[in-house]
Scaffold this active site. Structure first.
Site, PDB file in Angstrom:
ATOM      1  N   GLU A  75      18.459  -4.961  41.113  1.00 17.97           N
ATOM      2  CA  GLU A  75      18.852  -6.205  40.448  1.00 17.97           C
ATOM      3  C   GLU A  75      20.182  -6.051  39.696  1.00 17.97           C
ATOM      4  O   GLU A  75      20.489  -6.849  38.810  1.00 17.97           O
ATOM      5  CB  GLU A  75      17.720  -6.673  39.531  1.00 17.97           C
ATOM      6  N   TYR A 122      14.822 -20.017  15.471  1.00 18.05           N
ATOM      7  CA  TYR A 122      15.334 -18.728  15.940  1.00 18.05           C
ATOM      8  C   TYR A 122      15.654 -18.704  17.422  1.00 18.05           C
ATOM      9  O   TYR A 122      16.582 -18.013  17.859  1.00 18.05           O
ATOM     10  CB  TYR A 122      14.391 -17.594  15.540  1.00 18.05           C
TER      11      TYR A 122
HETATM   12 ZN   LIG Z   1      13.281  -8.892  38.323  1.00 21.68          ZN
END
Ligand SMILES: [Zn+2]
Length: 216
Positions: A75, A122
């Protein structure tokens, strides 16, 4: 301890913390962090966040060539796209397969330009608007192209039916931000259909102005 040794330790320590709290499971998730000389440390392909070895992290030189360690995550395009499009603001990128974010990403009625409902201050302060990107097959370089298509305007994206990817100035900030994303997705799932009160446009505008949030 050298900067490189400290970053190696930090990546493994934070990954284990994320793993131990169930924020990503099995061999899912990946982390990258850039050193001040431009080299990049990345978690290896097939590795588990629960037991990373600091000595085996993939190491790239400033030109993107693998110069040490194990084979990197497939990735990588997700990470490279953030360093390319947000060079001054990106010191680390974290990607998880976290349960509630993925659940929210596949439900109807989610705004693809701003995936998280404004439930808390937040999430807005730490993430800005989270873009929901389409589903891609794992390893498809088009994932990186989709992030490049945002032209550096977003620090956090969600890959539908897959998981969030968050960039920040350093590793700690990226980890805190992705935890905020998952917690907010969890709140969204818990309150879904229950007509929760949301922050108003004026309250959001106040946060954006006061904390210099990227909100394009
Ligand atoms: Zn992934």
């Amino acid at each position: 301890m050298s900067e490189e040794a400290a970053v190696r330790e930090d990546i493994c320590m934070m990954a284990k913390s994320l793993y131990d709290r169930g924020l990503t499971a099995g061999s899912s998730g990946n982390i990258s962090a850039r050193l001040s000389d431009g080299r990049l440390l990345v978690t290896p392909t097939g590795s588990s966040f629960g037991r990373l070895d600091p000595a085996r992290l993939s190491l790239f030189d400033g030109e993107g060539r693998l110069i040490g360690g194990d084979k990197p995550t497939k990735e990588m395009p997700l990470h490279v796209a953030f360093y390319e499009t947000r060079p001054k603001k990106t010191g680390a990128v974290v990607h998880l397969h976290s349960c509630h974010s993925v659940a929210l990403s596949v439900l109807p009625g989610v705004d693809p330009d701003n995936m998280l409902p404004p439930l808390t201050a937040y999430s807005i302060m730490k993430l800005g608007k989270v873009k929901l990107l389409p589903y891609f097959m794992p390893g498809d370089p088009a994932m990186g192209d989709a992030i490049r298509g945002l032209a550096g305007k977003r620090s956090a994206v969600m890959l539908a039916a897959h998981g969030p990817v968050v960039s920040a100035k350093d590793l700690e900030a990226a980890v805190y931000a992705i935890e905020e994303l998952e917690e907010t997705a969890k709140l969204a799932m818990l309150t879904r259909g229950a007509n929760p009160s949301l922050l108003t446009d004026a309250q959001i505008a106040d946060l954006v102005r006061t904390y210099d949030v990227e909100w394009d």
